[in-house]
Design an enzyme around this catalytic site. Structure first.
Site, PDB file in Angstrom:
ATOM      1  N   ASN A 115       6.088   5.217  11.207  1.00 57.53           N
ATOM      2  CA  ASN A 115       6.125   6.609  10.724  1.00 57.53           C
ATOM      3  C   ASN A 115       5.417   7.539  11.708  1.00 57.53           C
ATOM      4  OD1 ASN A 115       3.248   7.427   9.358  1.00 57.53           O
ATOM      5  ND2 ASN A 115       3.570   5.239   9.132  1.00 57.53           N
ATOM      6  N   TYR A 139      -0.080   6.150  20.208  1.00 59.68           N
ATOM      7  CA  TYR A 139       0.597   5.059  19.485  1.00 59.68           C
ATOM      8  C   TYR A 139       2.000   5.502  19.025  1.00 59.68           C
ATOM      9  CZ  TYR A 139       1.519   2.144  15.327  1.00 59.68           C
ATOM     10  OH  TYR A 139       2.095   1.349  14.378  1.00 59.68           O
ATOM     11  N   LYS A 143       5.927   4.203  19.980  1.00 66.51           N
ATOM     12  CA  LYS A 143       6.966   3.805  19.025  1.00 66.51           C
ATOM     13  C   LYS A 143       8.266   4.567  19.316  1.00 66.51           C
ATOM     14  CE  LYS A 143       4.589   0.704  17.001  1.00 66.51           C
ATOM     15  NZ  LYS A 143       4.963  -0.698  17.197  1.00 66.51           N
ATOM     16  N   ARG A 177      -1.468   9.563   0.201  1.00 69.63           N
ATOM     17  CA  ARG A 177      -0.470   9.598   1.285  1.00 69.63           C
ATOM     18  C   ARG A 177       0.434   8.374   1.231  1.00 69.63           C
ATOM     19  NH1 ARG A 177      -1.013   7.213   6.339  1.00 69.63           N
ATOM     20  NH2 ARG A 177       0.708   7.809   7.697  1.00 69.63           N
TER      21      ARG A 177
HETATM   22  C1  15L Z   1       0.965   2.335  11.133  1.00 72.65           C
HETATM   23  O1  15L Z   1       1.879   2.466  11.939  1.00 72.65           O
HETATM   24  C2  15L Z   1      -0.110   1.341  11.350  1.00 72.65           C
HETATM   25  O2  15L Z   1       0.354   0.189  12.011  1.00 72.65           O
HETATM   26  C3  15L Z   1      -0.813   0.958  10.077  1.00 72.65           C
HETATM   27  O3  15L Z   1      -2.008   0.315  10.419  1.00 72.65           O
HETATM   28  C4  15L Z   1      -1.097   2.171   9.190  1.00 72.65           C
HETATM   29  O4  15L Z   1      -2.045   2.975   9.801  1.00 72.65           O
HETATM   30  C5  15L Z   1       0.199   2.905   8.925  1.00 72.65           C
HETATM   31  O5  15L Z   1       0.856   3.218  10.118  1.00 72.65           O
HETATM   32  C6  15L Z   1       0.005   4.189   8.101  1.00 72.65           C
HETATM   33  O6  15L Z   1       0.490   5.238   8.512  1.00 72.65           O
HETATM   34  O7  15L Z   1      -0.574   4.099   7.029  1.00 72.65           O
END
Ligand code: 15L
Length: 275
Positions: A115, A139, A143, A177
């Site tokens: 996300n 990060y 993605k 959230r």
């Molecule tokens: C992610 O992409 C992470 O890998 C996970 O650890 C959470 O932080 C998650 O998103 C999130 O948005 O809650």
């Protein structure tokens, strides 16, 4: 033609959080599952196969992927990190994975996107999978890179690639959230199955989310491909709201879908951020 379930399916990142929750479910469906990671899962079972591989080492990635029909690629750095960490694990590592898969004639790759590739969309807007990426972190950028790389390998080499923009995987939503983005391990495995087996897959992006009434995402493509989530975030609303009370307000993170990933290192005016 349906997948011979005993074919080698490589599962990178299998020692991580999502790997630990989904491994037992996948093992029941796919006897040819081969677990991989930089470290062996602590609870490795006698009937599980594990091959150690560091994604930054092309020769190790090539060795684990050799002879595989499909790859579920969860490996890499799973939260925000330094540029060095993201570059190595998620950019170079992801490239090494796709390139090893191409060389080994792997037919299908499931890429664990996030996300956070679209984290700067406001919570008040419902988005589909066709929106421009708006990453909320280094990060998130990695993605978006993985999704673009997947599209390249699908279009140029005919690999069937499924990118899952995963919300938050767990047994229940952790806060308010997560009521919008939660996905149960069972529902995520259902999405893996679609990516591994659906005959129409060429290049797909889907949201890794359960049946959440407060969702910010239009996941109709996943539904068209047969996704029938059983997890319902609303069943856990009381828990999520109680947990939320322990967390202070976040004037930036509360506006955007990516939450704290958007507010970390934020130096902009909130009115100027996001589309
Ligand atoms: C992610 O992409 C992470 O890998 C996970 O650890 C959470 O932080 C998650 O998103 C999130 O948005 O809650």
């Amino acid at each position: 033609m349906s997948l011979d379930k005993s074919r080698r399916i490589v599962f990178t990142g299998s020692a991580g959080g999502i790997g630990t929750m989904t491994r037992p479910l996948l093992a029941k469906l796919y006897p040819g599952l081969v677990l991989s990671d930089r470290v062996e899962p602590k609870d490795l079972q006698a009937n599980e196969t594990f091959v150690k591989a560091d994604l930054t080492r092309p020769e190790e990635v090539a060795a684990v992927v050799k002879g595989a029909h499909s790859v579920i690629h969860l490996g890499g750095h799973s939260v925000e990190g330094s540029w060095d960490q993201i570059l190595n694990a998620n950019i170079i590592g992801c490239y090494n994975l796709f390139e090893a898969a191409r060389t080994a004639d792997v037919k299908r790759v499931i890429f664990a996107s996030s996300n956070h590739a679209v984290g700067f969309y406001p919570r008040k807007r419902k988005i589909g999978t066709d929106v421009t990426v708006r990453p909320d972190s280094r990060y998130g950028v990695s993605k978006a890179f993985g999704e673009a790389l997947g599209a390249l390998y699908a279009d140029k080499h005919g690999m069937a690639v499924t990118c899952l923009r995963i919300g938050n995987v767990g047994y229940k939503p952790l806060d308010v959230r997560r009521l919008s983005i939660w996905v149960s391990p069972e529902d995520l495995v259902q999405l893996f199955q679609i990516g591994l087996e659906h005959p129409d897959i060429r290049f797909e992006i889907m949201y890794g989310a359960s049946d959440n009434a407060a969702s910010w995402w239009d996941n109709s493509r996943a539904h068209k491909l047969g996704y029938r989530p059983t997890g319902r975030a609303e069943d856990h609303r009381a828990h999520a709201e109680a947990e939320q009370k322990k967390i202070g307000p976040d004037p930036v993170g509360d506006v955007f879908q990516g939450g704290t990933f958007t507010s970390a290192e934020f130096t902009n005016d909130v009115k100027r951020a996001g589309p």
